[in-house]
Design an enzyme around this catalytic site. Structure first.
Site, PDB file in Angstrom:
ATOM      1  CG  ASN A 217     -55.521  43.870  31.969  1.00  0.00           C
ATOM      2  OD1 ASN A 217     -56.234  44.542  31.234  1.00  0.00           O
ATOM      3  ND2 ASN A 217     -55.664  43.868  33.294  1.00  0.00           N
ATOM      4  CG  ASP A 286     -56.438  38.234  39.238  1.00  0.00           C
ATOM      5  OD1 ASP A 286     -56.475  37.547  38.217  1.00  0.00           O
ATOM      6  OD2 ASP A 286     -57.431  38.830  39.715  1.00  0.00           O
ATOM      7  CE  LYS A 296     -34.918  51.942  34.314  1.00  0.00           C
ATOM      8  NZ  LYS A 296     -34.262  52.599  33.172  1.00  0.00           N
ATOM      9  CG  PHE A 330     -67.680  41.387  32.892  1.00  0.00           C
ATOM     10  CD1 PHE A 330     -68.605  42.279  33.417  1.00  0.00           C
ATOM     11  CD2 PHE A 330     -67.574  41.288  31.505  1.00  0.00           C
ATOM     12  CE1 PHE A 330     -69.406  43.055  32.586  1.00  0.00           C
ATOM     13  CE2 PHE A 330     -68.366  42.070  30.667  1.00  0.00           C
ATOM     14  CZ  PHE A 330     -69.280  42.949  31.208  1.00  0.00           C
ATOM     15  CE  LYS A 344     -63.521  34.769  37.997  1.00  0.00           C
ATOM     16  NZ  LYS A 344     -62.963  34.416  36.696  1.00  0.00           N
ATOM     17  CE  LYS A 348     -64.399  35.731  43.330  1.00  0.00           C
ATOM     18  NZ  LYS A 348     -63.236  36.418  42.876  1.00  0.00           N
TER      19      LYS A 348
END
Ligand code: PMT
Length: 411
Positions: A217, A286, A296, A330, A344, A348
């Site tokens: 990301n 995730d 490959k 976060f 969250k 968590k």
């Protein structure tokens, strides 16, 4: 005895000039010596006596205030003295007119003359009507001043004296003072994290699809690295577990480089015992390919489907094992920010969740700035206006330490 850093505080003429008095006090609380320089128009809004009483020093009001030739000469030389004696020049409020003069090197009063003679760090806190702030001329002047390396403390949004709503309100004096402290290399000059061991995760993870390709990301690591720098500035021992980024490792920080979510989890678990506070700023993938092929994957004309498995939820595992450690998670959301952050926080077992709307332009992934809402276990939410990730990092620690004190006093 810490070396005193001398700050010249330039006060521009604007309705927010009165807030410069709060800024002077906040700077002196941080151990800075403050020399106030007022523009002529600033005196229309607040009296020099206010600053003289606060700082215990003569306030300089304009370039040629002298009555005689000798006084004119000494006054003309005085701006050189102010420029040479001070390490930081902070101007608050910095009006549109002042920004234009600074950008183009105009010097027709003591403050703008001192600026031209000044060679230290400059911090500017603009304040003005929203339309003036948004005007291309002002934005171009700001671009010039940023390029010159000056720190701009973005104005807040809100209702302005003229009744308009939008950007243009002078940032809070505390935020400006933190920016000055950051420039002085002293962070918030607090050492309230002495004795803490802060375990921070930062950056993306890379999940291999085959030996060549991977899922990742846009996290640059800036938020996590700013947290690491802030914690080190405030006296903590810092263990930074970082995914692949291009940032230079912060000074006085123990850096552990990892690539995948599985490696990041292992590094976090290996150091959890030593930590007193954990901040999970990393953008952990995730999903991953549990057993990527050793060769490959060859390109064919056929569609390629991938089977991905969930990665280990590190935050949830730390939440189960944290004990009395302070856990800050976060939440990177594109909608329903607060609700998602609250979920969250509960699921968590976090003490605080830093929620950021990453779909908002100019904040979140890769940006130099962020805008967050701190969601606390108490149910309280604290919006933190858009600012540099360094200023945001200090605010996160400010609130984390308040939480720490509250949790200790509750025991
Ligand atoms: O790095 P920058 O370019 O500065 O960008 C900053 C940032 C946008 C990455 C940062 O501000 C941020 O939002 N980080 C969290 C990104 C993220 O993964 O958010 P999330 O809502 O998907 O995850 C929630 C929390 O769980 C996070 O604390 C994350 O570290 C943690 N997590 C997620 C997945 C996983 N497998 N394990 C985890 O521990």
């Amino acid at each position: 005895m810490p070396v005193t850093t001398n700050v010249a505080l330039g006060v521009g003429g604007g309705i927010a000039a009165y807030k410069a008095a709060e800024l002077a006090r906040a700077l002196m609380e941080r151990g800075f010596s403050v020399q106030v320089v007022m523009t002529r128009s600033a005196e229309e809004f607040v009296r020099p006596l206010t600053f003289a009483a606060l700082t215990g020093r003569k306030v300089i009001t304009n370039l040629f205030s002298a009555a005689s030739a000798e006084d004119t000469l000494s006054s003309a030389i005085e701006h050189i003295r102010v420029a040479q004696e001070n390490h930081i020049l902070v101007i608050a409020p910095a009006t549109a007119d002042l920004l234009a003069k600074l950008a183009h090197g105009l010097a027709d009063d003591f403050l703008t003359t001192t600026y031209l003679a000044f060679t230290g760090s400059v911090v500017l806190a603009p304040a003005m009507n929203t339309n003036m702030w948004n005007h291309p001329a002002t934005q171009e002047n700001l671009r010039i001043l940023r390029e010159r390396g000056h720190v701009i403390v973005e104005p807040d949004d809100g209702i302005l004296a003229c009744g308009m709503v939008g950007p243009g309100r002078l940032a809070e004096p505390e935020i400006i003072a933190q920016a000055v402290a950051g420039v002085a290399g002293r962070g918030s000059s607090k050492h309230d994290l002495d004795g803490e061991t802060v375990l921070i995760t930062a950056g993306p993870t890379q999940e291999p699809l085959d030996p060549v390709r991977y899922l990742s990301n846009r996290s640059s690591g800036k938020m996590g690295y700013a947290l690491a720098e802030a914690a080190a500035e405030r006296g903590a021992r810092v263990i930074l577990v970082s995914g692949p980024v291009t940032l230079a490792p912060p000074a006085r920080v123990e850096l552990i480089l990892v690539r995948t979510a599985v490696e990041m989890r292992q590094a976090v678990m290996d150091h959890l015992e030593q930590a007193t506070m954990i901040i999970k700023a990393a953008a952990v993938a995730d999903y991953h390919r549990a057993n990527p092929p050793q060769q490959k994957v060859k390109k064919t004309a056929a569609r390629l489907s991938l089977e991905l498995d969930p990665t280990p939820d590190i935050l949830a595992e730390v939440g189960r094992k944290k004990g009395d450690r302070l856990l800050v998670g976060f939440a990177a959301e594109t909608e329903n920010l607060i609700e998602a952050a609250r979920r969250k926080l509960q699921s968590k077992n976090c003490d605080m969740v830093v929620a950021n709307l990453v779909s908002q332009p100019g904040i979140g992934f890769e940006s130099d700035e962020n805008a967050v809402t701190l969601v606390l276990r108490t149910g309280e939410t604290i919006p933190v206006e858009r600012a540099s990730k360094s200023i945001i990092a200090h605010r996160i620690f400010d609130e984390a330490m308040k939480l720490r004190l509250a949790l200790h006093s509750a025991q």
